[in-house]
Design an enzyme around this catalytic site. Structure first.
Site, PDB file in Angstrom:
ATOM      1  CG  HIS A 169     -45.206  20.157  11.241  1.00  0.00           C
ATOM      2  ND1 HIS A 169     -45.539  20.814  10.556  1.00  0.00           N
ATOM      3  CD2 HIS A 169     -46.383  19.191  11.064  1.00  0.00           C
ATOM      4  CE1 HIS A 169     -47.216  21.157  10.693  1.00  0.00           C
ATOM      5  NE2 HIS A 169     -47.370  19.228  10.389  1.00  0.00           N
ATOM      6  CD  GLU A 186     -47.253  21.470 -15.923  1.00  0.00           C
ATOM      7  OE1 GLU A 186     -46.719  20.224 -16.801  1.00  0.00           O
ATOM      8  OE2 GLU A 186     -48.303  22.221 -15.742  1.00  0.00           O
TER       9      GLU A 186
END
Length: 472
Positions: free
Chosen positions: A173, A391
């Protein structure tokens, strides 16, 4: 109207029959300058791994073999633009602070196959603990050296029998918050398509350095000073937990928004889906615990993106952790008897409180003290991050989700599978005033799934309150 999520009809698969074929290190595709990267006080306390899995349907132009090579190649390229990702954490002895040694050691890469087709592994929205088999743990012996920290990023590509596949990321993280990870995925997709970076990442974490001298000008009840050496964030008691998924449809959320309108109807534009859902879940969770006496105080925490709240604002492309915990505190009488608009207002105030001066004060607090956010309800939202909107050359993911561990005080919000139809908006700059990473309104009006883990008796109470406050 059913609010409990429909459990899979069959038993959840506990073994995805994953076979690992190779594990290796991928180093940057060209030499990078070795340097140390400063980590902010926000980064310093977020040194745990986050795992996400992104599922893709089979594409005839991208069979598994091609996908694995393409992703390995892309990873080598992106480690040049994100030089810290192939580095290692190190403790600077003279300051006692963690830094990233950008030393080009590389990221882990794992190739694996599953004995199932993608359609056979069950409902992707239902958080099957077995999905952990699709992301590699950073403490695996393959990637561990006794004299060093493990890799900050490991990417596992698992092919299914049907030609579909999953990308499983294990990232510390310290590297990204949710918003910067989404930008990283957009850049990964761009490189895979042989296009220039979608966004040039900003690596200057000194932008969130503490002031000298530090000026803590707010009380910060949301932060707890450390008294023990190494506690984990939201340490959980060892007790048997049951877990359920509760679903709120877009109609349910609209109904909650109606209930959240104050007398006179002027909500000042602050009645967002995220805030009403957080207020709703907070009251259910706080009232379901064993010691929910009338005067008991309950505190809810949720993450707020501070990029636009600072003056001057951080670049949108800031590639570290730029989130702080907003908090709201009420006693159980208010949470049970309402009115609901007051609870929503309390949640909204939590975000409103985080101005430039408040954020700087919180960062300075981390310079003076060592500590973590504290509260009895933490809402961890993956709902609006939009990982499934990225995408790639082989299309958008069928679904993206965190690998979840069930912790009593953490409630996880995650999206439906996005039936977005013809929505092809790739703009990552959400021009919303007061946008935070988890508070971008969903154009498609989808519902939200809520993962709750509680002891059995408390879960019964939670479900009772859930139904009462939704339908009452």
């Amino acid at each position: 109207m059913v609010t409990l999520y429909q459990k899979p009809l069959d038993h959840l698969l506990q073994d995805l029959k994953v076979t690992v074929h190779s594990s290796s290190m991928v180093i940057p595709c060209r030499e990078i300058e070795r340097k140390s990267m400063f980590l902010s006080n926000i980064d310093q306390v977020l040194t745990f791994d986050v795992q996400t899995v992104h599922f893709f349907s089979a594409q005839k132009d991208f069979p598994p073999r091609v996908i694995a090579e393409k992703i390995r190649d892309t990873l080598g390229k992106i480690l040049v633009d994100y030089d810290f990702l192939g580095g290692r954490l190190k403790l600077k002895a003279e300051t006692g602070r963690l830094e990233i040694d950008c030393n080009g050691s590389g990221a882990g890469f794992v190739e694996a196959t599953s004995g199932y087709c993608l359609d056979e592994i069950g409902d992707l929205v239902y958080p099957n603990p077995a999905f952990a088999q699709l992301a590699c743990s950073s403490d695996l012996d393959t990637f561990k050296r006794p004299d060093d920290y493990p890799p900050l990023c490991i990417l596992q590509v698992t092919s299914f029998k049907c030609g579909g596949f999953a990308l499983g990321f294990t990232t510390n993280h310290v590297t990204f918050d949710g918003f910067s990870f989404k930008l990283f995925l957009q850049n990964l997709a761009a490189i895979a398509a042989d296009k220039p970076l979608a966004v040039i990442p900003c690596h200057d974490r000194q932008l969130l350095a503490a002031r000298s001298p530090p000026r803590v000008v707010f009380p910060h009840p949301e932060l707890l000073k450390l008294t023990t050496a190494n506690p984990s964030v939201f340490e959980t008691t060892e007790e048997d937990l049951v877990f359920e998924i509760f679903r709120l449809s877009s109609d349910d959320i609209n109904s909650l928004k109606e209930k959240a309108k104050p007398p006179g109807g002027n909500s000042g534009g602050s009645v967002t889906s995220f805030k009403v859902v957080t207020a709703f879940i907070w009251r259910c969770k706080a009232l379901s615990c064993d010691n929910a006496t009338a005067e008991r105080q309950s505190t809810v925490l949720y993450a707020v993106d501070i990029r636009r709240r600072l003056n001057p604002p951080l670049p949108e492309s800031y590639a570290g952790n730029a989130v702080l915990s907003a908090y709201a505190t009420e006693n159980c009488t208010v949470l049970e008897k309402g009115p609901f608009w007051k609870i929503v207002e309390s949640v909204a105030e939590g975000a409103k409180r985080i101005t430039d001066e408040y954020a700087r004060s919180a960062i300075d607090w981390g310079e003076v003290y060592k500590g973590f956010p504290q509260g009895d309800v933490l809402v961890s939202s993956w709902w609006k991050l939009g990982f499934d909107e990225v995408e790639y050359p082989w299309g958008k993911p069928r679904y993206s989700c965190p690998v979840v561990s069930h912790k009593k005080d953490i409630i996880v919000l995650f999206p439906d599978i996005n039936h977005r139809g013809q929505d092809h908006d790739h703009d990552h700059h959400h021009h919303h005033h007061n946008r935070d990473a988890i508070n971008v309104e969903n154009k498609n009006g989808n519902g939200v799934n809520i993962l709750v883990a509680l002891p059995a008796m408390e879960m019964e109470k939670f479900e009772t309150f859930f139904r009462r406050f939704l339908f009452g």
